[in-house]
Structure formats: structure tokens, C-alpha cells
Design an enzyme around this catalytic site. Structure first.
Site, PDB file in Angstrom:
ATOM      1  N   ARG A  22      83.733  -1.325  15.989  1.00  0.00           N
ATOM      2  CA  ARG A  22      82.712  -1.975  15.417  1.00  0.00           C
ATOM      3  C   ARG A  22      82.938  -3.454  15.743  1.00  0.00           C
ATOM      4  O   ARG A  22      82.108  -4.331  15.279  1.00  0.00           O
ATOM      5  CB  ARG A  22      82.867  -2.029  13.909  1.00  0.00           C
ATOM      6  CG  ARG A  22      82.326  -0.385  13.266  1.00  0.00           C
ATOM      7  CD  ARG A  22      82.935  -0.439  11.893  1.00  0.00           C
ATOM      8  NE  ARG A  22      84.177   0.278  12.053  1.00  0.00           N
ATOM      9  CZ  ARG A  22      84.960   0.526  10.917  1.00  0.00           C
ATOM     10  NH1 ARG A  22      84.553   0.237   9.759  1.00  0.00           N
ATOM     11  NH2 ARG A  22      86.319   0.931  11.027  1.00  0.00           N
ATOM     12  N   LYS A  31      92.260 -40.818  32.389  1.00  0.00           N
ATOM     13  CA  LYS A  31      93.032 -39.776  32.675  1.00  0.00           C
ATOM     14  C   LYS A  31      94.188 -40.158  33.769  1.00  0.00           C
ATOM     15  O   LYS A  31      93.824 -41.158  34.364  1.00  0.00           O
ATOM     16  CB  LYS A  31      92.006 -38.708  33.728  1.00  0.00           C
ATOM     17  CG  LYS A  31      92.364 -37.564  33.844  1.00  0.00           C
ATOM     18  CD  LYS A  31      92.092 -36.855  35.198  1.00  0.00           C
ATOM     19  CE  LYS A  31      92.558 -37.762  36.281  1.00  0.00           C
ATOM     20  NZ  LYS A  31      92.266 -37.672  37.813  1.00  0.00           N
ATOM     21  N   ASN A  77      93.918 -57.062  29.240  1.00  0.00           N
ATOM     22  CA  ASN A  77      92.511 -56.716  28.489  1.00  0.00           C
ATOM     23  C   ASN A  77      91.711 -55.984  29.274  1.00  0.00           C
ATOM     24  O   ASN A  77      91.422 -56.796  30.636  1.00  0.00           O
ATOM     25  CB  ASN A  77      91.934 -58.092  27.904  1.00  0.00           C
ATOM     26  CG  ASN A  77      91.083 -57.886  26.923  1.00  0.00           C
ATOM     27  OD1 ASN A  77      90.116 -57.142  27.335  1.00  0.00           O
ATOM     28  ND2 ASN A  77      90.945 -58.468  25.776  1.00  0.00           N
ATOM     29  N   GLY A 119      98.287  -2.440  13.719  1.00  0.00           N
ATOM     30  CA  GLY A 119      98.083  -3.612  14.508  1.00  0.00           C
ATOM     31  C   GLY A 119      96.743  -4.677  14.149  1.00  0.00           C
ATOM     32  O   GLY A 119      96.536  -5.706  14.442  1.00  0.00           O
ATOM     33  N   ASP A 120      95.907  -4.137  13.246  1.00  0.00           N
ATOM     34  CA  ASP A 120      95.007  -4.729  12.881  1.00  0.00           C
ATOM     35  C   ASP A 120      94.870  -5.165  11.126  1.00  0.00           C
ATOM     36  O   ASP A 120      93.770  -5.484  10.577  1.00  0.00           O
ATOM     37  CB  ASP A 120      93.475  -3.916  13.135  1.00  0.00           C
ATOM     38  CG  ASP A 120      93.442  -2.467  12.182  1.00  0.00           C
ATOM     39  OD1 ASP A 120      94.543  -2.238  11.562  1.00  0.00           O
ATOM     40  OD2 ASP A 120      92.583  -1.874  12.199  1.00  0.00           O
TER      41      ASP A 120
HETATM   42  C1  UD1 Z   1      93.824   4.413   7.701  1.00  0.00           C
HETATM   43  C2  UD1 Z   1      94.395   5.429   6.733  1.00  0.00           C
HETATM   44  C3  UD1 Z   1      93.966   5.332   5.193  1.00  0.00           C
HETATM   45  C4  UD1 Z   1      93.905   3.823   5.077  1.00  0.00           C
HETATM   46  C5  UD1 Z   1      93.289   2.947   5.982  1.00  0.00           C
HETATM   47  C6  UD1 Z   1      93.568   1.320   5.684  1.00  0.00           C
HETATM   48  C7  UD1 Z   1      95.164   7.275   7.884  1.00  0.00           C
HETATM   49  C8  UD1 Z   1      94.677   8.853   8.166  1.00  0.00           C
HETATM   50  N1  UD1 Z   1      94.107   6.750   7.317  1.00  0.00           N
HETATM   51  O1  UD1 Z   1      92.489   4.868   7.863  1.00  0.00           O
HETATM   52  O2  UD1 Z   1      94.460   5.846   4.140  1.00  0.00           O
HETATM   53  O3  UD1 Z   1      93.146   3.554   3.748  1.00  0.00           O
HETATM   54  O4  UD1 Z   1      93.858   3.154   7.244  1.00  0.00           O
HETATM   55  O5  UD1 Z   1      93.026   0.616   6.360  1.00  0.00           O
HETATM   56  O6  UD1 Z   1      96.130   6.873   8.379  1.00  0.00           O
HETATM   57  N2  UD1 Z   1      95.821   4.223  15.565  1.00  0.00           N
HETATM   58  C9  UD1 Z   1      96.314   4.558  16.603  1.00  0.00           C
HETATM   59  N3  UD1 Z   1      96.261   5.694  17.223  1.00  0.00           N
HETATM   60  C10 UD1 Z   1      95.464   6.732  16.579  1.00  0.00           C
HETATM   61  C11 UD1 Z   1      94.875   6.301  15.424  1.00  0.00           C
HETATM   62  C12 UD1 Z   1      94.728   5.071  14.827  1.00  0.00           C
HETATM   63  O7  UD1 Z   1      97.056   3.629  16.977  1.00  0.00           O
HETATM   64  O8  UD1 Z   1      95.391   7.930  17.066  1.00  0.00           O
HETATM   65  C13 UD1 Z   1      95.832   2.840  14.970  1.00  0.00           C
HETATM   66  C14 UD1 Z   1      94.592   2.025  14.855  1.00  0.00           C
HETATM   67  O9  UD1 Z   1      94.616   1.264  16.033  1.00  0.00           O
HETATM   68  C15 UD1 Z   1      94.635   1.230  13.527  1.00  0.00           C
HETATM   69  C16 UD1 Z   1      95.385   1.968  12.854  1.00  0.00           C
HETATM   70  O10 UD1 Z   1      96.018   2.994  13.737  1.00  0.00           O
HETATM   71  O11 UD1 Z   1      95.322  -0.072  13.664  1.00  0.00           O
HETATM   72  C17 UD1 Z   1      94.630   2.642  11.647  1.00  0.00           C
HETATM   73  O12 UD1 Z   1      93.722   3.563  12.263  1.00  0.00           O
HETATM   74  P1  UD1 Z   1      92.238   3.712  11.646  1.00  0.00           P
HETATM   75  O13 UD1 Z   1      91.603   4.527  12.500  1.00  0.00           O
HETATM   76  O14 UD1 Z   1      91.676   2.406  11.536  1.00  0.00           O
HETATM   77  O15 UD1 Z   1      92.658   4.337  10.112  1.00  0.00           O
HETATM   78  P2  UD1 Z   1      91.617   4.393   8.977  1.00  0.00           P
HETATM   79  O16 UD1 Z   1      90.550   5.100   9.403  1.00  0.00           O
HETATM   80  O17 UD1 Z   1      91.131   2.982   8.635  1.00  0.00           O
HETATM   81 CA    CA Z   2      91.087   0.832   9.918  1.00  0.00          CA
END
Ligand code: UD1
Ligand code: CA
Length: 458
Positions: A15, A349, A375, A101-102
Site C-alpha cells: 500500500r 563557498k 568590508n 519493523g513498521d
Molecule cells: C498483524 C497481526 C494482527 C495485529 C496487526 C497489528 C498477525 C497474524 N496479525 O496483522 O493481529 O492486529 O499486525 O498491526 O500477526 N511480516 C514478516 N513476514 C511475514 C509476514 C509479516 O516479516 O511472513 C512482518 C511484516 O513485514 C510486518 C509485520 O510482520 O512488519 C506484520 O505483518 P502484517 O502482514 O502487516 O500483519 P497484519 O496483517 O497487519
Molecule cells: Ca500491518
């Protein structure tokens, strides 16, 4: 028990609509992942493990220098699968804290509470009550209000979707427990993923205590999924920095219109007006004033100097009690001594300007060594470049350069010399004398202005 922190950062972040992997998007010019690693470091863990995947090369080249264990997740099979990748490097008698990480703004104090709540035996997760919980995992509780599981939004029933207590994703548990639960996960769910969140249900089944801690503020647990989220997080991050600086004695005319994309050290009673952008490492002394709409990048400005509006300063140092701007541009390697003045539409510079010297209007001063109390009049240009090489202009103490002179480098103006206005200087101007290089003025008697021809006679 040692603390191991696992940061999940393998997702793409569709997104964002970006060529960059999501965790390399920036807040205050630092990648999201770097913010998370810094928060993790504040807990002084035994080791930090970063699970990366999407844009792996880019992530490695941007942040490979970080002191973390990089764990590659080739396929993003879910948050549970992601944590499992890191478990090989984590001993059995450790606590494991999982971060995303996010989710870059979570405070170390909040994480510390989560680790404390998990202790030796429990699973602690950070939850937050949201007015609009859509999209998040919901926290399921039994009749005794004990947490018994998390249901993901896509798997939730209509009733469950009404639950407003949501999972932030951040949790802490014992390594041996987690290893066991992760091995028991299946991907039999709406997304076909191995959900880390299913560990909560397994913990409840195993009668491991589940503690749900609330975050200090909703804002700190906000994940970043799109550019709107990113812009909101940026303002929050800037607000925090502003508050820290203000508490230490800096006046910000409007903390909502302040952007620090690096580090700022500011002395007491320094004032920064609105819409100032600060990048890199900037040091301001005491009682400095920075006018509105300035850009300061990697520079040092000493006590009581005033920088007026719309001034751009980069890789430069400025002494005390100077006056700079408005509309000045100080480029790299400009060194300005105390009480000097650089006025509007002046560009410098690779130039040193001695104590009390002035360049007040419309000048270009490059590759110049300017002494004290010099000056430099309006419109003076150092001609430092012949199209191939750069040359130095030397100007001694107390020299006076009239307006609209060109100083063709390499050239020297000796101490106390005066250069008449409009001079094109190509040779040394001797000390304490007037040097002029100007066509003599003549007046033509009887000269008549041309008149316009009659129309038709062209
Ligand atoms: C996840 C949680 C959800 C919570 C939400 C909060 C799970 C199943 N769900 O959902 O309960 O409310 O976060 O934001 O955990 N990532 C990996 N490898 C993967 C999948 C994800 O590294 O295989 C990382 C993503 O980069 C991200 C984080 O894990 O940083 C969360 O993944 P994302 O897919 O965003 O989970 P949500 O569906 O948001
Ligand atoms: Ca997420």
C-alpha cells in the site's frame, strides 16, 4: 534470563506504492527499521534479530552496518513463520520480544513494561482499544476476563468484529514456550498464513498466563501501511523531538512547524522561528535566533548569532554574535568568525571570513580567505573558476572592496587596501593604497539622442 528481540521486517508494504521496501521508508530521514532497532537497543538486549525478505538487497545495503543478526525469510508465510526463522539463533532460557519493523514509534519504556510483564513465565502482549478496530486482530477474553486468544480480522465472526480491544502485534514470551507454540501453528485460516497470534490461544490452552498490557498512548503503536500513516507518524515523531528540545531550553515558535531530520544540540534561550528544516548534525549555541524558513544542514552556529529568514546554511561554521541573512546562502566550507555579517543574496563557498568582516549585499565569495574587519561592497564577485580550475582570493585585514568589483583569482588584496567600485582586479592590490581599474569617465558635448524614424520610412 537473557533478552532476545526479533524484529519482523520482511513484508513488502504494497500500500506504500513504492520502489522501496516499507521498512526503508523514513521518519525524520531515518529508515523505519532503524527507529525500531534503536528502540530495541535501548533495552540492551543480548541480541537483536531482524527478519528481512522483500527488497532484501536494498535493506542490506541501507542498513547492513547495524549490529543485528540478519535472518532471511525467503517467502512471507506469516508472522509466526517469520519469528520461527529467528528461533535457531535464540537459546532456550531467553525471553523473546517481538517487534514490527513498521511500528517505529513505540517507546522503550513501553517495551520495558512488556518485558517486565512477561517475566519468567507469562506471555505478555501489547493491546490497544481502538474506536475503529477494523483490520486488526481482536483480543478474545473468557468470562473471567482472561485473554484466551486472538482472532484475525479476516477470520473474525460478526460478533468478534465488534471487539475493540486489538492486538498491536508486539509480544514477549519465553523462548522455549515460543519454540513449542510456533511448531504447532498451522496455516488453516482465511489468509493461509502461519499466524504468530495463534500462539496466544496455545498459551491459554497450555495454561501459561497471558498478560495484556495497554500501550502508553495509542499513537505509539500505530503501524505504518501507507503514506498517510507515514505522514502522521512523521508529525508525531517531530512533536516528540520538539518537546524534548523545548524541555532542554530551546524556544520553538511553533513546535508544529519544526522539522528536525538529524540531530540538534541547542543552548539555552535559542529561538527557532517557524518552518525551519534542520538536517544532519546541527549545533546551536546559547541565545541564537533562527528566522523563519531557514534550512540548516550540518552546521555549527555559536552564541547570540542571528540568522534571518530564508537563509540556507550547509556544512558551515559560524562564530558568535554574527548576523546572517535574510536570504543568504552559506555553502560547504564556509567559516565565519565572530561578529561578521553576511547579508541578503550573498553566496559563500569554501571561504573564511575574519572577525567583524561584512559582506552585506548581493555577492559571491568563493575560495576566499578574508581577514578581519574587511568590508565587501554590494555586488562583489570572486571570479574563482576559469572553467577548469578553482583559484583563491586573499583579502587582508581592514581592506575595503567597493561595490561591483570582480576579483579575478588567483589574486590578493593586501591589508588596508581600498578597491574602487567597479574594478576588475587581476593583480595584487598593494596595502593601504587605493587601487582602481575603471575606464575613465568622459562626457561628449553636443551629443544628441537618436530620434525615432517616421512610420512608413523604415
Ligand atoms: C498483524 C497481526 C494482527 C495485529 C496487526 C497489528 C498477525 C497474524 N496479525 O496483522 O493481529 O492486529 O499486525 O498491526 O500477526 N511480516 C514478516 N513476514 C511475514 C509476514 C509479516 O516479516 O511472513 C512482518 C511484516 O513485514 C510486518 C509485520 O510482520 O512488519 C506484520 O505483518 P502484517 O502482514 O502487516 O500483519 P497484519 O496483517 O497487519
Ligand atoms: Ca500491518
Amino acid at each position: 534470563m537473557s533478552l532476545h528481540i526479533v524484529i519482523l521486517a520482511a513484508g513488502q508494504g504494497k500500500r506504500m506504492n513504492s520502489a522501496l521496501p516499507k521498512v526503508l521508508q523514513t521518519l525524520g530521514d531515518r529508515p523505519l527499521l532503524k527507529h525500531v532497532v534503536e528502540s530495541a537497543q535501548a533495552l540492551d538486549p543480548a541480541r537483536i534479530h531482524v527478519v528481512y525478505g522483500h527488497g532484501g538487497q536494498a535493506v542490506q545495503s541501507a542498513l547492513g552496518y547495524l549490529d543485528v543478526n540478519w535472518v532471511f525469510q525467503a517467502e512471507q508465510l506469516g508472522t509466526g513463520h517469520a519469528v520461527a526463522q529467528a528461533m535457531d539463533a535464540i537459546p532456550d532460557d531467553a525471553q523473546v520480544l517481538v517487534l514490527y519493523g513498521d511500528v517505529p514509534l513505540v517507546r522503550p519504556a513501553t517495551l520495558g513494561h512488556l518485558v517486565g510483564a512477561a517475566g519468567q513465565h507469562a506471555l505478555a502482549l501489547l493491546t490497544v482499544v481502538l474506536d475503529n478496530p477494523a483490520g486488526y486482530g481482536r483480543v478474545l477474553r473468557d468470562d473471567n476476563n482472561r485473554v484466551v486468544g486472538i482472532v484475525e480480522d479476516k477470520d473474525a465472526s460478526t460478533d468478534e468484529r465488534h471487539i475493540r480491544e486489538t492486538n498491536t502485534g508486539l509480544l514477549c514470551a519465553q523462548s522455549n514456550h515460543l519454540r513449542d507454540w510456533l511448531a504447532r501453528l498451522t496455516n488453516a485460516n482465511a489468509q493461509g498464513e502461519y499466524y504468530l497470534t495463534d500462539c496466544i490461544g496455545l498459551a491459554a490452552e497450555d495454561e501459561v498466563a497471558v498478560v495484556a498490557g495497554q500501550a502508553g498512548t495509542v499513537a505509539e503503536t500505530q503501524g505504518i501501511n501507507n503514506r498517510l500513516d507515514l505522514s502522521r507518524a512523521e508529525r508525531l515523531f517531530q512533536r516528540r523531538q520538539a518537546e524534548t528540545l523545548m524541555a532542554a531550553g530551546l524556544t520553538l515558535r511553533d513546535p508544529g512547524r519544526f522539522d528536525l531530520r538529524g540531530t540538534l544540540k541547542a543552548g539555552r534561550d535559542t529561538v527557532i522561528d517557524i518552518d525551519v528544516v534542520i538536517e544532519g548534525d546541527v549545533v546551536l549555541g546559547e541565545g541564537v535566533t533562527i528566522g523563519p524558513h531557514c534550512v540548516l544542514r550540518h552546521c555549527q552556529i555559536e552564541d547570540h548569532t542571528q540568522v534571518a529568514s530564508h537563509t540556507v546554511i550547509e556544512h558551515a561554521s559560524i562564530g558568535a554574535r554574527c548576523q546572517i541573512g535574510p536570504f543568504a546562502r552559506l555553502r560547504p566550507e564556509t567559516r565565519v568568525a565572530d561578529r561578521a555579517k553576511i547579508g541578503n543574496f550573498v553566496e559563500t563557498k569554501k571561504t573564511t571570513l575574519g572577525i567583524g568582516s561584512k559582506v552585506n549585499h548581493l555577492s559571491y565569495v568563493g575560495d576566499a580567505r578574508v581577514g578581519r574587519n574587511v568590508n565587501i561592497g554590494a555586488g562583489v564577485i570572486t571570479c574563482n573558476y576559469d572553467g577548469a580550475n578553482k583559484y583563491v582570493t586573499q583579502i587582508g585585514d581592514d581592506a575595503f572592496i567597493g561595490s561591483d568589483c570582480q576579483l579575478v583569482a588567483p589574486v590578493a588584496v593586501e591589508q588596508g587596501a581600498t578597491i574602487g567600485a567597479g574594478t576588475t582586479l587581476t593583480q595584487t592590490a598593494p596595502a593601504n593604497k587605493l587601487t582602481l581599474g575603471r575606464a575613465r569617465q568622459t562626457t561628449i558635448d553636443g551629443w544628441q539622442r537618436p530620434k525615432k524614424h517616421n512610420p512608413g520610412h523604415q
